[in-house]
Design a protein around this motif. Structure first.
Motif, PDB file in Angstrom:
ATOM      1  N   LEU A   1     -43.551  37.966  -9.137  1.00  0.00           N
ATOM      2  CA  LEU A   1     -44.643  38.418  -8.282  1.00  0.00           C
ATOM      3  C   LEU A   1     -45.007  37.373  -7.240  1.00  0.00           C
ATOM      4  O   LEU A   1     -44.870  36.172  -7.462  1.00  0.00           O
ATOM      5  N   ASP A   2     -45.489  37.839  -6.115  1.00  0.00           N
ATOM      6  CA  ASP A   2     -45.945  36.968  -5.045  1.00  0.00           C
ATOM      7  C   ASP A   2     -47.329  36.449  -5.416  1.00  0.00           C
ATOM      8  O   ASP A   2     -48.262  37.231  -5.587  1.00  0.00           O
ATOM      9  N   PRO A   3     -47.497  35.133  -5.556  1.00  0.00           N
ATOM     10  CA  PRO A   3     -48.815  34.599  -5.902  1.00  0.00           C
ATOM     11  C   PRO A   3     -49.880  34.860  -4.835  1.00  0.00           C
ATOM     12  O   PRO A   3     -51.069  34.753  -5.112  1.00  0.00           O
ATOM     13  N   ALA A   4     -49.455  35.219  -3.625  1.00  0.00           N
ATOM     14  CA  ALA A   4     -50.420  35.517  -2.561  1.00  0.00           C
ATOM     15  C   ALA A   4     -51.037  36.899  -2.720  1.00  0.00           C
ATOM     16  O   ALA A   4     -52.005  37.224  -2.041  1.00  0.00           O
ATOM     17  N   GLY A   5     -50.473  37.741  -3.597  1.00  0.00           N
ATOM     18  CA  GLY A   5     -51.066  39.051  -3.830  1.00  0.00           C
ATOM     19  C   GLY A   5     -50.095  40.189  -3.613  1.00  0.00           C
ATOM     20  O   GLY A   5     -48.893  40.004  -3.456  1.00  0.00           O
ATOM     21  N   TYR A   6     -50.654  41.396  -3.593  1.00  0.00           N
ATOM     22  CA  TYR A   6     -49.843  42.603  -3.442  1.00  0.00           C
ATOM     23  C   TYR A   6     -50.457  43.489  -2.360  1.00  0.00           C
ATOM     24  O   TYR A   6     -51.574  43.255  -1.895  1.00  0.00           O
ATOM     25  N   PHE A   7     -49.692  44.517  -1.950  1.00  0.00           N
ATOM     26  CA  PHE A   7     -50.084  45.367  -0.832  1.00  0.00           C
ATOM     27  C   PHE A   7     -49.986  46.833  -1.218  1.00  0.00           C
ATOM     28  O   PHE A   7     -49.060  47.231  -1.933  1.00  0.00           O
ATOM     29  N   LEU A   8     -50.912  47.615  -0.720  1.00  0.00           N
ATOM     30  CA  LEU A   8     -50.827  49.066  -0.811  1.00  0.00           C
ATOM     31  C   LEU A   8     -50.708  49.594   0.612  1.00  0.00           C
ATOM     32  O   LEU A   8     -51.483  49.197   1.504  1.00  0.00           O
TER      33      LEU A   8
ATOM     34  N   PRO B   1     -59.880  45.590  -1.191  1.00  0.00           N
ATOM     35  CA  PRO B   1     -58.862  44.731  -0.575  1.00  0.00           C
ATOM     36  C   PRO B   1     -59.478  43.474   0.028  1.00  0.00           C
ATOM     37  O   PRO B   1     -60.625  43.487   0.473  1.00  0.00           O
ATOM     38  N   GLN B   2     -58.700  42.390   0.042  1.00  0.00           N
ATOM     39  CA  GLN B   2     -59.132  41.159   0.701  1.00  0.00           C
ATOM     40  C   GLN B   2     -59.009  41.286   2.213  1.00  0.00           C
ATOM     41  O   GLN B   2     -59.738  40.642   2.956  1.00  0.00           O
ATOM     42  N   ALA B   3     -58.042  42.090   2.654  1.00  0.00           N
ATOM     43  CA  ALA B   3     -57.830  42.298   4.088  1.00  0.00           C
ATOM     44  C   ALA B   3     -57.177  43.663   4.288  1.00  0.00           C
ATOM     45  O   ALA B   3     -56.460  44.153   3.414  1.00  0.00           O
TER      46      ALA B   3
ATOM     47  N   LEU C   1     -48.439  40.510   9.550  1.00  0.00           N
ATOM     48  CA  LEU C   1     -48.412  39.970   8.189  1.00  0.00           C
ATOM     49  C   LEU C   1     -47.718  38.614   8.086  1.00  0.00           C
ATOM     50  O   LEU C   1     -48.009  37.832   7.192  1.00  0.00           O
ATOM     51  N   THR C   2     -46.790  38.346   9.004  1.00  0.00           N
ATOM     52  CA  THR C   2     -45.997  37.120   8.866  1.00  0.00           C
ATOM     53  C   THR C   2     -46.187  36.115  10.005  1.00  0.00           C
ATOM     54  O   THR C   2     -45.870  34.946   9.842  1.00  0.00           O
ATOM     55  N   GLU C   3     -46.685  36.571  11.150  1.00  0.00           N
ATOM     56  CA  GLU C   3     -46.845  35.672  12.291  1.00  0.00           C
ATOM     57  C   GLU C   3     -48.292  35.572  12.754  1.00  0.00           C
ATOM     58  O   GLU C   3     -48.587  34.802  13.656  1.00  0.00           O
ATOM     59  N   GLY C   4     -49.163  36.355  12.140  1.00  0.00           N
ATOM     60  CA  GLY C   4     -50.570  36.330  12.529  1.00  0.00           C
ATOM     61  C   GLY C   4     -51.217  35.028  12.106  1.00  0.00           C
ATOM     62  O   GLY C   4     -50.561  34.096  11.649  1.00  0.00           O
ATOM     63  N   PRO C   5     -52.535  34.968  12.245  1.00  0.00           N
ATOM     64  CA  PRO C   5     -53.249  33.739  11.881  1.00  0.00           C
ATOM     65  C   PRO C   5     -53.036  33.374  10.416  1.00  0.00           C
ATOM     66  O   PRO C   5     -53.033  34.238   9.546  1.00  0.00           O
ATOM     67  N   ALA C   6     -52.836  32.099  10.155  1.00  0.00           N
ATOM     68  CA  ALA C   6     -52.665  31.612   8.774  1.00  0.00           C
ATOM     69  C   ALA C   6     -54.021  31.624   8.080  1.00  0.00           C
ATOM     70  O   ALA C   6     -55.045  31.553   8.742  1.00  0.00           O
ATOM     71  N   PRO C   7     -54.086  31.716   6.784  1.00  0.00           N
ATOM     72  CA  PRO C   7     -52.944  31.795   5.879  1.00  0.00           C
ATOM     73  C   PRO C   7     -52.337  33.195   5.881  1.00  0.00           C
ATOM     74  O   PRO C   7     -53.047  34.189   6.004  1.00  0.00           O
ATOM     75  N   HIS C   8     -51.011  33.253   5.764  1.00  0.00           N
ATOM     76  CA  HIS C   8     -50.311  34.531   5.750  1.00  0.00           C
ATOM     77  C   HIS C   8     -50.418  35.162   4.363  1.00  0.00           C
ATOM     78  O   HIS C   8     -50.331  34.457   3.361  1.00  0.00           O
ATOM     79  N   PRO C   9     -50.603  36.473   4.318  1.00  0.00           N
ATOM     80  CA  PRO C   9     -50.777  37.136   3.026  1.00  0.00           C
ATOM     81  C   PRO C   9     -49.471  37.353   2.254  1.00  0.00           C
ATOM     82  O   PRO C   9     -49.496  37.898   1.165  1.00  0.00           O
ATOM     83  N   VAL C  10     -48.345  36.923   2.814  1.00  0.00           N
ATOM     84  CA  VAL C  10     -47.050  37.041   2.137  1.00  0.00           C
ATOM     85  C   VAL C  10     -46.499  35.634   1.969  1.00  0.00           C
ATOM     86  O   VAL C  10     -46.392  34.887   2.937  1.00  0.00           O
TER      87      VAL C  10
END
Length: 141
Positions: free
Chosen positions: A35-42, A87-89, A103-112
């Protein structure tokens, strides 16, 4: 503007190719996934707004590798039920590409935080975009 899919020539794969690919995908779906420690997505489609919606939820990971509620430590169920989590975001966009960049290039911290998770999200966002374009039901894998 024409979509990418509408510009492609119509080439229908042979049934045995589809069956072989589906068997491979089914087999790969049975592998262990950390699992990704940063969380999961719906992921869902908002048809009224013509947008893809991605909700990000944080989680902990216990010693067995199971996702847990970061507040209670309870194991999270994949089948629903239990406490309703917020959701956190929430990310919204008109295309899979737009959301992938957010999700990957936006403002840090990245959710993935894991490459395999980013690849999975890309595949799912493409599927959701296709379903939105075609008016099909989308169910996240």
């Amino acid at each position: 503007m024409l979509s990418f899919l509408s510009r492609l020539p119509t080439i229908l794969p042979m049934p045995e190719v589809l069956s072989s690919r589906q068997q491979l995908d089914d087999q790969l779906s049975q592998r262990f996934i950390a699992l990704d420690p940063a969380g999961y997505f719906l992921i869902r489609i908002d048809r009224e707004a013509a947008e893809l919606v991605v909700e990000h939820y944080g989680n902990g990971i216990d010693e067995r590798g199971l996702a847990t509620d970061p507040e209670t430590g309870e194991v999270l169920s994949c089948r629903g039920g239990g406490n309703v989590r917020l959701p956190q975001a929430v990310f919204r966009g008109r295309s899979a590409k737009q959301l992938g960049i957010d999700l990957t290039e936006g403002p840090a911290p990245h959710p993935v935080s894991c490459l395999d998770h980013a690849l999975y999200l890309g595949r799912e966002l493409q599927r959701a975009e296709f379903c939105m374009e075609q008016g099909l039901e989308y169910i996240q894998d």
